[in-house]
Scaffold this motif. Structure first.
Motif, PDB file in Angstrom:
ATOM      1  N   MET A 674       8.026 -10.917  10.808  1.00 56.84           N
ATOM      2  CA  MET A 674       8.666 -12.134   9.874  1.00 56.84           C
ATOM      3  C   MET A 674       9.969 -12.029   9.638  1.00 56.84           C
ATOM      4  O   MET A 674      10.371 -13.134   9.093  1.00 56.84           O
ATOM      5  CB  MET A 674       7.554 -12.203   8.743  1.00 56.84           C
ATOM      6  CG  MET A 674       6.068 -12.197   8.755  1.00 56.84           C
ATOM      7  SD  MET A 674       5.317 -12.279   7.024  1.00 56.84           S
ATOM      8  CE  MET A 674       3.661 -12.189   7.685  1.00 56.84           C
ATOM      9  N   ALA A 675      10.713 -11.181  10.130  1.00 58.47           N
ATOM     10  CA  ALA A 675      12.088 -10.867   9.737  1.00 58.47           C
ATOM     11  C   ALA A 675      12.486 -11.006   8.176  1.00 58.47           C
ATOM     12  O   ALA A 675      13.423 -11.201   7.928  1.00 58.47           O
ATOM     13  CB  ALA A 675      12.778 -12.112  10.451  1.00 58.47           C
ATOM     14  N   TYR A 676      11.432 -10.376   7.628  1.00 58.04           N
ATOM     15  CA  TYR A 676      11.723 -10.088   6.113  1.00 58.04           C
ATOM     16  C   TYR A 676      12.090  -8.776   5.757  1.00 58.04           C
ATOM     17  O   TYR A 676      11.745  -7.853   6.407  1.00 58.04           O
ATOM     18  CB  TYR A 676      10.364 -10.437   5.269  1.00 58.04           C
ATOM     19  CG  TYR A 676       9.885 -11.692   5.397  1.00 58.04           C
ATOM     20  CD1 TYR A 676      10.719 -12.999   5.629  1.00 58.04           C
ATOM     21  CD2 TYR A 676       8.634 -12.017   4.999  1.00 58.04           C
ATOM     22  CE1 TYR A 676      10.154 -14.226   5.685  1.00 58.04           C
ATOM     23  CE2 TYR A 676       7.939 -13.276   5.002  1.00 58.04           C
ATOM     24  CZ  TYR A 676       8.949 -14.424   5.274  1.00 58.04           C
ATOM     25  OH  TYR A 676       8.237 -15.749   5.306  1.00 58.04           O
ATOM     26  N   THR A 677      13.053  -8.578   4.886  1.00 62.80           N
ATOM     27  CA  THR A 677      13.388  -7.286   4.383  1.00 62.80           C
ATOM     28  C   THR A 677      12.396  -6.816   3.098  1.00 62.80           C
ATOM     29  O   THR A 677      12.001  -7.522   2.322  1.00 62.80           O
ATOM     30  CB  THR A 677      14.863  -7.243   3.769  1.00 62.80           C
ATOM     31  OG1 THR A 677      15.566  -7.641   5.041  1.00 62.80           O
ATOM     32  CG2 THR A 677      15.110  -5.819   3.397  1.00 62.80           C
ATOM     33  N   LEU A 678      11.944  -5.610   3.301  1.00 62.15           N
ATOM     34  CA  LEU A 678      10.837  -5.227   2.200  1.00 62.15           C
ATOM     35  C   LEU A 678      11.402  -5.516   0.688  1.00 62.15           C
ATOM     36  O   LEU A 678      12.586  -4.961   0.361  1.00 62.15           O
ATOM     37  CB  LEU A 678      10.625  -3.791   2.473  1.00 62.15           C
ATOM     38  CG  LEU A 678       9.824  -3.266   1.416  1.00 62.15           C
ATOM     39  CD1 LEU A 678       8.197  -3.842   1.473  1.00 62.15           C
ATOM     40  CD2 LEU A 678       9.797  -1.646   1.404  1.00 62.15           C
ATOM     41  N   ILE A 679      10.563  -6.089  -0.018  1.00 61.43           N
ATOM     42  CA  ILE A 679      11.144  -6.083  -1.390  1.00 61.43           C
ATOM     43  C   ILE A 679      10.282  -5.002  -1.957  1.00 61.43           C
ATOM     44  O   ILE A 679       8.853  -5.442  -1.983  1.00 61.43           O
ATOM     45  CB  ILE A 679      10.838  -7.654  -1.939  1.00 61.43           C
ATOM     46  CG1 ILE A 679      11.815  -8.589  -1.316  1.00 61.43           C
ATOM     47  CG2 ILE A 679      11.094  -7.645  -3.558  1.00 61.43           C
ATOM     48  CD1 ILE A 679      11.545 -10.075  -1.625  1.00 61.43           C
ATOM     49  N   ALA A 680      10.831  -4.144  -2.773  1.00 61.35           N
ATOM     50  CA  ALA A 680      10.079  -3.028  -3.629  1.00 61.35           C
ATOM     51  C   ALA A 680       8.951  -3.595  -4.486  1.00 61.35           C
ATOM     52  O   ALA A 680       9.217  -4.464  -5.153  1.00 61.35           O
ATOM     53  CB  ALA A 680      10.809  -2.231  -4.393  1.00 61.35           C
ATOM     54  N   PRO A 681       7.783  -3.069  -4.383  1.00 62.81           N
ATOM     55  CA  PRO A 681       6.926  -3.371  -5.428  1.00 62.81           C
ATOM     56  C   PRO A 681       7.508  -3.266  -6.967  1.00 62.81           C
ATOM     57  O   PRO A 681       8.293  -2.510  -7.299  1.00 62.81           O
ATOM     58  CB  PRO A 681       5.513  -2.561  -5.235  1.00 62.81           C
ATOM     59  CG  PRO A 681       5.770  -1.998  -3.776  1.00 62.81           C
ATOM     60  CD  PRO A 681       7.394  -1.860  -3.627  1.00 62.81           C
ATOM     61  N   GLY A 682       6.582  -4.306  -7.755  1.00 65.44           N
ATOM     62  CA  GLY A 682       7.190  -4.056  -9.211  1.00 65.44           C
ATOM     63  C   GLY A 682       6.564  -3.046  -9.970  1.00 65.44           C
ATOM     64  O   GLY A 682       6.003  -2.036  -9.317  1.00 65.44           O
ATOM     65  N   PRO A 683       6.933  -2.749 -11.243  1.00 66.88           N
ATOM     66  CA  PRO A 683       6.862  -1.731 -12.221  1.00 66.88           C
ATOM     67  C   PRO A 683       5.218  -1.434 -11.967  1.00 66.88           C
ATOM     68  O   PRO A 683       4.719  -0.162 -12.457  1.00 66.88           O
ATOM     69  CB  PRO A 683       7.381  -1.783 -13.342  1.00 66.88           C
ATOM     70  CG  PRO A 683       8.477  -2.946 -12.944  1.00 66.88           C
ATOM     71  CD  PRO A 683       8.016  -3.608 -11.789  1.00 66.88           C
ATOM     72  N   GLY A 684       4.457  -2.337 -11.958  1.00 61.67           N
ATOM     73  CA  GLY A 684       2.903  -2.359 -12.189  1.00 61.67           C
ATOM     74  C   GLY A 684       2.501  -1.333 -11.393  1.00 61.67           C
ATOM     75  O   GLY A 684       1.622  -0.530 -11.545  1.00 61.67           O
ATOM     76  N   PHE A 685       2.865  -1.315  -9.955  1.00 64.98           N
ATOM     77  CA  PHE A 685       2.610  -0.643  -8.816  1.00 64.98           C
ATOM     78  C   PHE A 685       2.595   0.931  -9.122  1.00 64.98           C
ATOM     79  O   PHE A 685       1.807   1.542  -9.155  1.00 64.98           O
ATOM     80  CB  PHE A 685       2.895  -1.136  -7.322  1.00 64.98           C
ATOM     81  CG  PHE A 685       2.856   0.014  -6.269  1.00 64.98           C
ATOM     82  CD1 PHE A 685       1.559  -0.044  -5.691  1.00 64.98           C
ATOM     83  CD2 PHE A 685       3.978   0.814  -5.908  1.00 64.98           C
ATOM     84  CE1 PHE A 685       1.228   0.906  -4.776  1.00 64.98           C
ATOM     85  CE2 PHE A 685       3.659   1.608  -4.768  1.00 64.98           C
ATOM     86  CZ  PHE A 685       2.452   1.671  -4.249  1.00 64.98           C
ATOM     87  N   TYR A 686       4.005   1.082  -9.462  1.00 66.82           N
ATOM     88  CA  TYR A 686       4.406   2.505  -9.641  1.00 66.82           C
ATOM     89  C   TYR A 686       3.513   3.304 -11.047  1.00 66.82           C
ATOM     90  O   TYR A 686       3.100   4.192 -11.252  1.00 66.82           O
ATOM     91  CB  TYR A 686       5.700   2.646  -9.937  1.00 66.82           C
ATOM     92  CG  TYR A 686       6.513   2.182  -8.688  1.00 66.82           C
ATOM     93  CD1 TYR A 686       6.405   3.219  -7.407  1.00 66.82           C
ATOM     94  CD2 TYR A 686       7.309   1.087  -8.535  1.00 66.82           C
ATOM     95  CE1 TYR A 686       7.235   2.492  -6.361  1.00 66.82           C
ATOM     96  CE2 TYR A 686       7.726   0.587  -7.476  1.00 66.82           C
ATOM     97  CZ  TYR A 686       7.804   1.386  -6.285  1.00 66.82           C
ATOM     98  OH  TYR A 686       8.538   1.047  -4.966  1.00 66.82           O
ATOM     99  N   GLY A 687       3.273   2.063 -12.163  1.00 67.72           N
ATOM    100  CA  GLY A 687       2.810   2.176 -13.196  1.00 67.72           C
ATOM    101  C   GLY A 687       1.431   2.665 -12.932  1.00 67.72           C
ATOM    102  O   GLY A 687       0.843   3.813 -13.472  1.00 67.72           O
ATOM    103  N   ILE A 688       0.722   2.097 -12.035  1.00 71.37           N
ATOM    104  CA  ILE A 688      -0.756   2.704 -11.798  1.00 71.37           C
ATOM    105  C   ILE A 688      -0.945   3.911 -11.008  1.00 71.37           C
ATOM    106  O   ILE A 688      -1.669   4.777 -11.355  1.00 71.37           O
ATOM    107  CB  ILE A 688      -1.347   1.605 -10.909  1.00 71.37           C
ATOM    108  CG1 ILE A 688      -1.631   0.212 -11.405  1.00 71.37           C
ATOM    109  CG2 ILE A 688      -2.893   1.947 -10.393  1.00 71.37           C
ATOM    110  CD1 ILE A 688      -2.146  -1.005 -10.626  1.00 71.37           C
ATOM    111  N   VAL A 689       0.196   4.095 -10.312  1.00 69.92           N
ATOM    112  CA  VAL A 689       0.229   5.476  -9.403  1.00 69.92           C
ATOM    113  C   VAL A 689       0.432   6.574 -10.425  1.00 69.92           C
ATOM    114  O   VAL A 689      -0.106   7.512 -10.384  1.00 69.92           O
ATOM    115  CB  VAL A 689       1.323   5.234  -8.232  1.00 69.92           C
ATOM    116  CG1 VAL A 689       1.756   6.665  -7.650  1.00 69.92           C
ATOM    117  CG2 VAL A 689       1.021   4.319  -7.301  1.00 69.92           C
ATOM    118  N   LEU A 690       1.370   6.464 -11.364  1.00 71.33           N
ATOM    119  CA  LEU A 690       1.816   7.721 -12.119  1.00 71.33           C
ATOM    120  C   LEU A 690       0.698   7.616 -13.350  1.00 71.33           C
ATOM    121  O   LEU A 690       0.187   8.887 -13.382  1.00 71.33           O
ATOM    122  CB  LEU A 690       2.819   7.212 -13.015  1.00 71.33           C
ATOM    123  CG  LEU A 690       4.246   6.992 -12.112  1.00 71.33           C
ATOM    124  CD1 LEU A 690       5.538   6.543 -13.075  1.00 71.33           C
ATOM    125  CD2 LEU A 690       4.596   8.398 -11.565  1.00 71.33           C
TER     126      LEU A 690
END
Length: 719
Positions: A674-690
């Motif tokens: 899609m010629a998009y540049t990755l936008i990092a996931p929000g804090p919620g994703f990292y919060g769930i992982v942590l």
């Protein structure tokens, strides 16, 4: 041997019962997830079958059945899609739309329950005036794709419906083939793999619990005459007994949570609970396949016993994994990099590139895991400042495969979910609804296409006089469309300042159809190029679209939409706000994101359980060495640090590698596709992982008190 195996399984003391309970719990979770996946695939197909009934195929004519005129169009309200079906029966034998008792006549309509609620709770000038007539009742579930579907079936005369866009004559409804949804099924399949892989790891780890003692017991049986086949039967019976009980519990878990699972919008729309159904083949697949798989895992986990009666005592340090294990991982990344410069035009060709690339990366992560564990252990040993760190590092470096085995499931699950969340977050940001408060969020435009209908002379004045409307203007068709930069024309004096200005000295400007270019934002600083058409010729050109700027409030937007739809009832494309379609698409993606979050939470929980079982098994098998260390003066806290480091360090290292590789794969996929540049996931994703990793560490910590109780002086005696 089957009866003997059952006696050993249930009458082997507390240790045997504990092992059975752990294996049964693992199988219950695995079978429940497998049942959910199979039911989800069935629900998607059922939902698409009902959705297809809204778009029946046109008949060729002839036959004894009176045809039914049918026109399906889409509308929007507050960013939600409304499906409008206009029908007209040409005789008493005309078919009836699915979900309603009779075909509505002129001035009558049926509405879905959610649509009736909207009509009752909002002013008529915002919604109800679009669907005039008498409400005959609700549309039943058979005619709805989802419990929350917004659907209206309007009655009309045959002549009127025949003139509507996309009108067709149909002689049967409800038998159209379902639209194939390979994307959703593929996502469900990938997520199922991401979930089931840690489950299989869990089952294998639970089966290895107290493996050393069981191997010694089986070896003793071999010495008194038992054959390898008989030993395999005993091990398989023990695992299958727990698997059968776990599978039964899995069916109960699925039945208990089926209603809640149906509410998760995997396709952007929730399912009816009845959609989450299982076929006979599905039931047999799980009821027979899961216990069989557990039995195979048991035999594989105890394969050393089948070498020889003395195979248990012939243990040597396995060879160190080599860096060649990184080759599949690098090949997978290389395939995605190759796709940056070469992307097939067909979806099948794209799948043939991207899917093998992702699978190669997943396989490469699993193969490279022991090597990464070994490298990390050697680094930890080199910089170790305490005895506990050095002992843990040496043990991991001695057998990195065993250290990685229990956390391999979490590595794959985190990779899959990182790819999904990274891709979905970027697409939602790039193609989501217009930002609240922006100019385009308050812009309502109606595109007429090739045939421009006649409009009342007072339409623009009436729109400008409405509450919340700031301006209304018409964009006419550019006769030089082939050579022009924009398809529409507008007089510079009519161009609202919120959408830019004309180039200096121009009277007529070339503009976008809705004054907002595709996939761009409205801008007051935009400079539109001058057109070659004289100002006096604009009145003779057909109107291409009407653009209305509002204050952005929902009431003003929907009121404007209603005025345009009632003025042009035979619309082909409903009046829309930039992002209406994207908003519906974003809802679908958010449903997949919820599925990805479920995958993260479940996988981390399973990984924690696997680690706990692995720690308990390791403590049981090393009771005597740890007891000797305690007798030689090592404090219990040092031994606890050893056990904690052996489990926590590989898990945290693997988590970082998996998330990083997942986001890299998502970025390469987005750039290539899609010629998009990755936008990092929000804090919620990292919060769930942590939070999940912290829970895994807590589960590991809960097993450490066992160390003191099982490493007393009496254990140090020679056995």
């Amino acid at each position: 041997m089957i009866g003997f195996g059952l006696r050993l399984a249930v009458a082997g003391g507390r240790e045997a019962l504990t092992r059975l309970a752990i294996i049964a719990a693992a199988v219950a979770v695995g079978s429940g997830l497998l049942l959910t996946t199979l039911a989800g695939v069935n629900a998607v197909n059922t939902q698409l079958t009902r959705y297809a009934s809204m778009y029946p195929s046109a008949s060729a004519g002839g036959g004894d059945v009176d045809p039914l005129w049918w026109s399906t169009r889409e509308d929007y309200f507050h960013g939600k899609q409304i499906i409008r079906i206009d029908v007209a029966a040409t005789g008493p034998d005309a078919p009836t739309p699915v979900g309603i008792p009779t075909t509505p006549g002129p001035g009558e309509y049926y509405a879905s329950p959610s649509m009736q609620k909207l009509l009752a709770t909002h002013p008529a000038d915002q919604l109800g005036d679009r669907y005039p007539g008498r409400d005959l009742g609700t549309i039943g579930p058979a005619g709805l794709a989802s419990p929350g579907s917004l659907l209206v079936v309007m009655g009309g005369t045959p002549d009127a419906v025949a003139k509507l866009p996309l009108a067709k004559r149909v002689t049967s409804v409800g038998d159209a083939p379902a639209l194939p949804e390979t994307t959703v099924n593929l996502i469900l399949g990938v997520v199922a793999g991401g979930l089931l892989f840690p489950v299989l790891i869990f089952i294998g780890t639970a089966t290895r619990l107290s493996a050393a003692r069981r191997e010694q017991r089986f070896a003793a049986m071999r010495l008194v005459g038992a054959t390898p086949k008989q030993i395999s039967v005993v091990a398989a019976v023990e695992a299958a007994t727990a698997a059968v009980a776990g599978t039964a519990v899995g069916f109960l878990l699925f039945a208990a949570f089926r209603g809640s699972l149906a509410g998760i919008p995997f396709t952007g729309m929730p399912f009816f609970p009845s959609d989450m159904s299982l076929g006979v083949l599905d039931v047999f697949l799980v009821a027979l396949g899961v216990p069989a798989g557990a039995a195979v895992a048991a035999q594989v986990s105890l394969r050393r016993v089948r070498i020889s009666p003395l195979g248990v005592t012939r243990r040597v340090t396995p060879g160190a994994p080599s860096a060649y294990r990184l080759i599949p991982l690098l090949l997978g990344v290389g395939v995605l990099v190759f796709a940056l410069g070469y992307r097939p035009e067909t979806s099948g060709g794209q799948t043939a590139i991207f899917l093998p690339g992702l699978l190669l990366i997943m396989a490469g992560l699993v193969l490279a895991g022991p090597w990464l564990t070994m490298v990390g252990a050697r680094v930890m040993a080199r910089y170790a400042g305490r005895p506990a760190t050095l002992i843990a590092a040496r043990r991991l470096a001695d057998n990195p495969k065993a250290g990685f085995r229990a956390i391999s499931g979490i590595m794959l699950a985190l990779f899959v979910t990182s790819v999904a969340v990274g891709t979905i977050t970027t697409i939602v940001a790039e193609r989501g609804p217009a930002p609240i408060g922006s100019t385009e969020a308050g812009t309502v435009s109606m595109y007429f296409g090739e045939k421009s209908p006649s409009a009342p002379d007072t339409l623009l004045a009436d729109l400008r006089a409405a509450t919340g409307v700031r301006h209304a203007t018409a964009v006419v068709e550019n006769p030089d469309m082939m050579s022009a930069s924009e398809p529409g024309l507008i007089a510079c004096t009519d161009l609202p300042s919120a959408y830019g200005r004309c180039v200096d000295g121009a009277d007529v400007a070339e503009v976008a159809t809705g004054l907002v270019p595709f996939r761009e934002s409205a801008s007051s600083t935009r400079v539109w190029p001058a057109a070659s058409v004289p100002l006096g010729d604009l009145q003779r050109l057909p109107v291409m679209s009407i653009v209305v700027g509002t204050d952005g409030s929902a009431a003003a937007v929907e009121r404007t939409r209603t005025v345009l739809e009632t003025t042009f009832p035979a619309f082909r494309v409903a009046p829309n706000v930039p992002g209406d379609f994207e908003s519906e698409f974003a809802n679908t993606l958010r449903g997949w994101e919820q599925l990805a979050n479920v995958t993260i939470i479940t996988s981390l929980a399973l990984a924690g359980c696997s680690l706990a079982v692995s720690v308990i098994g390791g403590l049981t098998e090393r009771r005597r060495p740890f007891s000797l260390l305690r007798l030689s003066g090592a404090p219990v806290r040092v031994l606890r640090r050893v056990v904690a480091l052996e489990s926590a360090v590989p898990m945290l290292a693997v988590a970082g590698v998996a998330v990083g590789m997942g986001l890299l794969a998502a970025h390469l996929f987005l750039r290539a596709q899609m010629a998009y540049t990755l936008i990092a996931p929000g804090p919620g994703f990292y919060g769930i992982v942590l939070v999940g990793l912290a829970a895994c560490l807590g589960i590991i910590a809960s097993t450490l008190p066992l160390l003191e109780s099982i490493t007393g002086p009496e254990t140090a005696r020679s056995e």
